[in-house]
Write an enzyme that holds these catalytic residues in place. Structure first.
Site, short mmCIF file in Angstrom:
data_model
loop_
_atom_site.label_atom_id
_atom_site.label_comp_id
_atom_site.label_asym_id
_atom_site.label_seq_id
_atom_site.Cartn_x
_atom_site.Cartn_y
_atom_site.Cartn_z
N SER A 221 0.91 -1.09 0.12
CA SER A 221 -0.07 -0.04 0.06
C SER A 221 0.84 1.13 0.02
CB SER A 221 -0.81 0.19 1.17
OG SER A 221 -0.49 -0.06 2.40
N HIS B 90 -5.36 -2.99 -2.65
CA HIS B 90 -5.14 -2.16 -4.22
C HIS B 90 -5.22 -2.80 -5.32
CE1 HIS B 90 -4.04 0.76 -1.15
NE2 HIS B 90 -3.66 -0.13 -0.41
N LYS C 14 -11.89 0.96 -1.97
CA LYS C 14 -10.71 1.58 -2.82
C LYS C 14 -11.06 1.60 -4.19
CE LYS C 14 -7.82 0.82 1.02
NZ LYS C 14 -6.59 0.14 1.76
C1 LIG Z 1 -6.42 -0.14 3.07
C2 LIG Z 1 -6.03 -1.42 3.73
C3 LIG Z 1 -6.67 -2.29 4.30
C4 LIG Z 1 -7.79 -1.75 5.27
O1 LIG Z 1 -9.00 -1.74 4.48
P1 LIG Z 1 -10.16 -0.71 4.99
O2 LIG Z 1 -11.22 -1.21 4.06
O3 LIG Z 1 -9.84 0.47 4.45
O4 LIG Z 1 -10.28 -1.03 6.23
C5 LIG Z 1 -6.14 -3.54 4.57
N1 LIG Z 1 -5.04 -3.93 3.86
C6 LIG Z 1 -4.31 -3.21 3.13
C7 LIG Z 1 -3.04 -3.60 2.47
C8 LIG Z 1 -4.77 -1.73 2.75
O5 LIG Z 1 -4.04 -1.02 1.90
#
Ligand SMILES: *Cc1c(COP(=O)(O)O)cnc(C)c1O
Length: 390
Positions: A177, A205, A236
Site C-alpha cells: 500500500s 489495491h 478503494k
Molecule cells: C486499506 C488497506 C486495508 C484496510 O482496508 P479498509 O477497508 O480501509 O479497512 C487492508 N489492507 C491493505 C493492504 C490496505 O491498503
C-alpha cells in the site's frame, strides 16, 4: 491525563503529529477544501467509482427500499438479501465457490488471521504488510515470523526452519500500500505448495484495478486458482466500503463461525452494499476495461514525468507511486508547499513506513487528465528542487 499532552507534544516535535483535512465536495479528481479547489493525488478511489452516478443511485435506491442500518450482526438478526446477493456476485466475479463480507479490510484481517492460526501455529508475513495484518497476527497468538520485503529466499529459509506440527500460514499484501510494488505471488504459491502452507493475500489495491478483468493482482500474475484465502476491499478501487474474502464454501462457512470481527459486529448497511454491486457490474463491463486503460495510461505518464525529473519512486509498478523523501520534517514541508500550490498529496511517516523512508504517496486515478498530471508533476519537480530532494 497529563501524559496525553506530553505524547502530543512529542509527536509535534518529531514532525509526526497528524491531522485530517476536511473535504467539502464529493470524492473526485478535484476536491474542495476551505473553499478552494485542489487536485487530489492521494485517494485510493482509483477508478473514480466513488462518485459514479450509478453508485450514487444504487446507494440512494437501497436506502429508500431497505432503510439506513442493518440493525445487528448477521448471526443475530439475519442477513439482508443485499448481503447474500453481493457475496454471490463477488464469488462469481472472483471465480470462487463462495465469498464472505467483512465490515472493512481492517476488520477482515483482524478476523481472518486469528480464525486460521492460533498458539502453536506460525504466520509468515512480509515485513511491509499492512498494519491490519500485523494486528490480526498479534491477536492470533501464533508465532509471527516476518521475512524481508518480497524476499522469497528468506521466506523459504523460515519455512524450512519451522518444521513442527502447527499450521503454516503465509500472508502478504498483493500490492503494497505504501510502495506500489507487487508481491512475487508465483514464487510464493510454489512455496506454499511445497511446504503445505495456507496462503492469504490482501488485495486491497488490486481489486477492480489489476488483471484484464479487474479481478486483482492474482489475475494479473496468473495465479487466481492458487490463492487459498483471497481477501480484498470494497472501499478503494470498488468505490464503496467494506471487504470480502473469496475462497471455498467451507472457508466461508468456517469464517462465518469463527472470525470474531464477523460475529461480533453489526453488518454493512444497504446503502453500502448496493453500490458495491453496481461497481462490480461496471468493472465487469466495457466501461470498466476503459477505466483500467485510462488508469494504466495515467500511471505510465506520471511515473515517466517523475523519473525524468530524477525522483526515486521506490520500484512502483502500480497506480501507487511513492516519491522517496526520507526525513519526516522535509516530507511534511514538501506536502505543505504542494498543498499551497493546489495539489493535495499526503506525506507518509512512521509508524506507517520505517523511519528514514518517509515519502509522498501519490496515487493516480482514471479520472485525472493528462494536463492534471503534467501540471502536478511540474509543481512536484519545482518544489523537489527547492527542497533539494532532486
Ligand atoms: C486499506 C488497506 C486495508 C484496510 O482496508 P479498509 O477497508 O480501509 O479497512 C487492508 N489492507 C491493505 C493492504 C490496505 O491498503
Amino acid at each position: 491525563m497529563e501524559f496525553i499532552h506530553e505524547e502530543l507534544e512529542r509527536l509535534r516535535q518529531a514532525s509526526l503529529y497528524r491531522n485530517c483535512r476536511v473535504i467539502e465536495s464529493s470524492q473526485g479528481a478535484r476536491v474542495s477544501i476551505d473553499g478552494r479547489e485542489y487536485l487530489l493525488l492521494c485517494s485510493n478511489n482509483y477508478l473514480g467509482l466513488a462518485g459514479h452516478p450509478a453508485l450514487r443511485q444504487a446507494a440512494a435506491d437501497a436506502a429508500l427500499a431497505f432503510g439506513a442500518g442493518s440493525g445487528a450482526s448477521r448471526l443475530v438478526s439475519g442477513s439482508m438479501t443485499l448481503h447474500t446477493a453481493l457475496e454471490e456476485k463477488l464469488a462469481l466475479f472472483k471465480g470462487t465457490e463462495a465469498a464472505l463480507l467483512f465490515n472493512s479490510g481492517y476488520a477482515a484481517n483482524s478476523g481472518i488471521i486469528p480464525a486460521l492460526a492460533g498458539r502453536g501455529d506460525t504466520v509468515f508475513s512480509d515485513r511491509l504488510n499492512h498494519a491490519s495484518i500485523v494486528d490480526g497476527t498479534l491477536l492470533s497468538r501464533a508465532s509471527h515470523l516476518r521475512y524481508p520485503h518480497c524476499d522469497t529466499v528468506a521466506l523459504r529459509r523460515l519455512l524450512e526452519k519451522q518444521g513442527g506440527s502447527g499450521r503454516k500460514i503465509i500472508v502478504t499484501d498483493a500490492v503494497f500500500s505504501m510502495d506500489g510494488d507487487m508481491a512475487p505471488l508465483q514464487e510464493i504459491v510454489a512455496l506454499k505448495k511445497e511446504f503445505g502452507a495456507v496462503l492469504i493475500i490482501d488485495d486491497a489495491h488490486g481489486t477492480g484495478v489489476l488483471g484484464a478483468g479487474g479481478k486483482g493482482t492474482a489475475e494479473y500474475l496468473g495465479v487466481m486458482k492458487d490463492i487459498d484465502v483471497y481477501m480484498g476491499t470494497l472501499g478503494k478501487g470498488i468505490g464503496s466500503y467494506g471487504a470480502y474474502v473469496a475462497g471455498s464454501r467451507e472457508l466461508a462457512d468456517y469464517l462465518r463461525n469463527s472470525a470474531r470481527s464477523f460475529i461480533f459486529s453489526t453488518s454493512l448497511p444497504p446503502a453500502v452494499l448496493a453500490p458495491s454491486m453496481a461497481a462490480i457490474d461496471i468493472i465487469d463491463s466495457a466501461e470498466g476495461l476503459e477505466l483500467r486503460q485510462m488508469l494504466a495510461r495515467n500511471r505510465v505518464l506520471f511515473l515517466s514525468l517523475l523519473h525524468a525529473a530524477g525522483f526515486d519512486t521506490m520500484g512502483s509498478v502500480t497506480q501507487i507511486i511513492p516519491i522517496l523523501t526520507g526525513d519526516a520534517a522535509l516530507t511534511m514541508e514538501f506536502s505543505q508547499r504542494l498543498f499551497s500550490a493546489g495539489v493535495f498529496v499526503q506525506g507518509i511517516r512512521p509508524p506507517t513506513v520505517p523511519a528514514g523512508k518517509c515519502r509522498l504517496r501519490c496515487t493516480v486515478m482514471a479520472s485525472h487528465t493528462e494536463d492534471d498530471l503534467a501540471d502536478a508533476a511540474g509543481k512536484i519537480a519545482a518544489i523537489g528542487r527547492e527542497l533539494g530532494v532532486i
